[in-house]
Design a protein around this motif. Structure first.
Motif, PDB file in Angstrom:
ATOM      1  N   GLN A  74       0.824  -1.215   0.000  1.00 33.39           N
ATOM      2  CA  GLN A  74       0.000   0.000   0.000  1.00 33.39           C
ATOM      3  C   GLN A  74       0.857   1.263   0.000  1.00 33.39           C
ATOM      4  OE1 GLN A  74      -0.876   2.220   3.013  1.00 33.39           O
ATOM      5  NE2 GLN A  74      -1.857   3.516   1.460  1.00 33.39           N
ATOM      6  N   ASN A 167       2.554  -1.403   4.434  1.00 35.67           N
ATOM      7  CA  ASN A 167       2.498   0.025   4.140  1.00 35.67           C
ATOM      8  C   ASN A 167       3.920   0.516   3.851  1.00 35.67           C
ATOM      9  OD1 ASN A 167       3.012   2.856   5.550  1.00 35.67           O
ATOM     10  ND2 ASN A 167       0.923   2.906   4.770  1.00 35.67           N
ATOM     11  N   CYS A 434      -2.846   3.031   8.070  1.00 34.45           N
ATOM     12  CA  CYS A 434      -3.126   1.700   8.618  1.00 34.45           C
ATOM     13  C   CYS A 434      -4.267   1.713   9.633  1.00 34.45           C
ATOM     14  CB  CYS A 434      -1.870   1.127   9.262  1.00 34.45           C
ATOM     15  SG  CYS A 434      -0.493   0.922   8.108  1.00 34.45           S
ATOM     16  N   SER A 448       4.769  -1.356   8.526  1.00 35.23           N
ATOM     17  CA  SER A 448       5.159  -0.238   7.662  1.00 35.23           C
ATOM     18  C   SER A 448       6.671  -0.126   7.611  1.00 35.23           C
ATOM     19  CB  SER A 448       4.554   1.075   8.168  1.00 35.23           C
ATOM     20  OG  SER A 448       4.908   2.155   7.321  1.00 35.23           O
TER      21      SER A 448
END
Length: 486
Positions: A74, A167, A434, A448
């Motif tokens: 993402q 992420n 998130c 992340s």
């Protein structure tokens, strides 16, 4: 962009060069989105654009990885549009002028967009590769992350098949993020009345420039100057004695960027112009002393301008000055649970002058809801005392840390195996998306990671080339280690 395209890893940097070439500030991501969609469909990939403009691109697993858990990588499509005052640049039309400076990639006079363009480029490079090994893969590219998280708010249940989300919006190599702050926008509306400009005055612009600015979450604890607050401090100290009258106040451009520049347009009795210049020089010297370590380039300047027809009435001016001077700003509290991490903060990001009011945009961040609510209560009290109005909007939740996260453990162990050192497990004082994804996907396991980016949200933004390669190697190795579905 040819210099960028030759950097390692080439597929990532080639995509980043394309991203820089297509304007994509917040709320203007459509051209970049269309470019990516056309490319993905030409590659035979499944592409979905949802109702708010997010892109979901799906790619089958490579041979031998079909039974692995589905992963979604993402990133966000938009970038922060910030430029130096002397830079001529239209973020909706002009490409980013990126260049290589030693081991860094920078942009001339504007934000670079490495936040989150590098993460986006890495996801697209993986989608385009026939050699990288991975299980079933999804890429989620959200819109408007920097200006309100519209895309993340719009993600709905059932859009994603993934059990794991990576992420890519972190900004320090060697750190793995497993939690982040939530936040809310605060907007003051200060009603004002005007009066005709007095005779015998000189009109001037008092400008504060040269501050570093930066990300209002990542950099808020560094003690950098806030141009809006510093000019308010000057006015609180000198407006009455020097009989200053405010014609307008403008500062900052984004509520999530620490303001680097601000200007207040004033009138001063012609007989006190010399005193005003002396006060400005003294205040500049004071700030240079107080902020020497963090703001070596700050500058205060006084420029004569055309006399305005009207200025703020005395009561309106006093209310505005006191509100701006009293409004809290910066770190409110450090975390007790995570050493060195800001728990709650406030950034007075933007001041603008309207016909009947002065608007002040702030961003509150906190790792805990009660911390955010406490600052909301403080601002509500300030508004009531001053006769201003304040409204809160766009509240988004934090991402609660999960020390037992399986994907965090995979990333940690993979990093240690590659680089033979322990990564730092962190919670970041910034608004990663998130936390919002946890609402439609409460069971999704998230982590992340990212390369080292310095000074995001400001024209000094830069990304370290070596760490981009390290981030890329880590990401590919993690994809190979994703476990099979139960």
């Amino acid at each position: 962009m040819s210099a960028l395209s030759s950097l390692y890893p080439q597929p990532l940097w080639q995509w980043f060069a394309q991203i820089c070439a297509i304007p994509h500030p917040s709320k203007h991501e459509q051209a970049l989105s269309q470019h990516i969609q056309h490319w993905a469909r030409d590659k035979g990939l499944a592409v979905i654009e949802d109702q708010v403009g997010n892109l979901i691109i799906k790619k089958p697993a490579t041979a031998g990885f079909e039974n692995r858990k589905v992963v979604v990588i993402q990133a966000h499509l938009d970038m922060v549009p910030q430029k130096n005052a002397d830079k001529v640049h239209d973020f909706t039309k002009d490409p980013i002028d990126a260049y290589v400076d030693g081991d860094w990639v920078k942009a001339r006079g504007t934000t670079l967009g490495a936040d989150n363009g590098i993460g986006m480029a890495s996801a697209l490079a993986i989608l385009g590769s026939d050699e990288i090994e991975h299980g079933p893969l999804e890429v989620l590219l959200t819109v408007d992350e920097e200006a309100g998280m519209t895309g993340a708010f719009g993600v709905e249940p059932g859009m994603l098949d993934a059990e794991i989300l990576i992420n890519t919006d972190s900004e320090q190599e060697g750190e793995i993020y497993m939690g982040c702050a939530g936040g809310v926008d605060a907007e003051f509306t200060v009603p004002v009345q005007w009066q005709a400009t007095a005779a015998g005055v000189t009109a001037v612009d008092l400008s504060l420039t040269g501050l570093k600015g930066g990300h209002s979450g990542v950099n808020i604890h560094l003690g950098r100057g806030n141009a809006n607050k510093l000019l308010a401090r000057f006015l609180a100290d000198h407006a009455t004695a020097l009989e200053l009258a405010i014609a307008s106040f403008s500062g900052g451009s984004l509520r999530n960027a620490i303001p680097r520049e601000a200007t207040v347009s004033l009138t001063v009795p012609a007989t006190k112009l010399t005193q005003l210049q002396q006060a400005v020089d003294q205040f500049e010297a004071l700030l240079q002393f107080e902020l020497a370590a963090v703001e070596p380039a700050l500058k205060l300047s006084l420029t004569e301008v055309v006399t305005p027809a009207q200025v703020l009435a005395a009561q309106s001016q006093n209310t505005l000055i006191h509100l701006l001077n009293l409004c809290p700003n910066g770190v409110m509290r450090m975390s007790d649970e995570v050493a060195g991490v800001t728990e709650t903060s406030l950034n007075m990001g933007v001041i603008s002058t309207k016909e009947q009011s002065i608007q002040v945009l702030c961003l509150i961040r906190s790792l805990i809801d009660s911390g955010r609510q406490q600052v909301e209560s403080m601002l509500t009290s300030l508004a009531q005392l001053s006769g201003a109005a304040v409204k809160f909007s766009g509240a988004y939740p934090g991402w609660k840390p999960n020390p037992d996260s399986p994907v965090m453990a995979i990333v940690r162990d993979t990093y240690q195996d590659i680089y033979h050192k322990e990564p730092v497990i962190m919670v970041i004082h910034a608004g990663l998306e998130c936390g919002l994804f946890k609402k439609p996907y409460p069971d999704m396991d998230m982590v992340s990671i990212g390369p080292t980016i310095r000074f995001p949200h400001g024209p000094d933004e830069m990304v370290n080339i070596t760490t981009v390669g390290q981030y890329w190697e880590l990401l590919l190795a993690v994809l190979k280690r994703i476990p099979e579905r139960c």
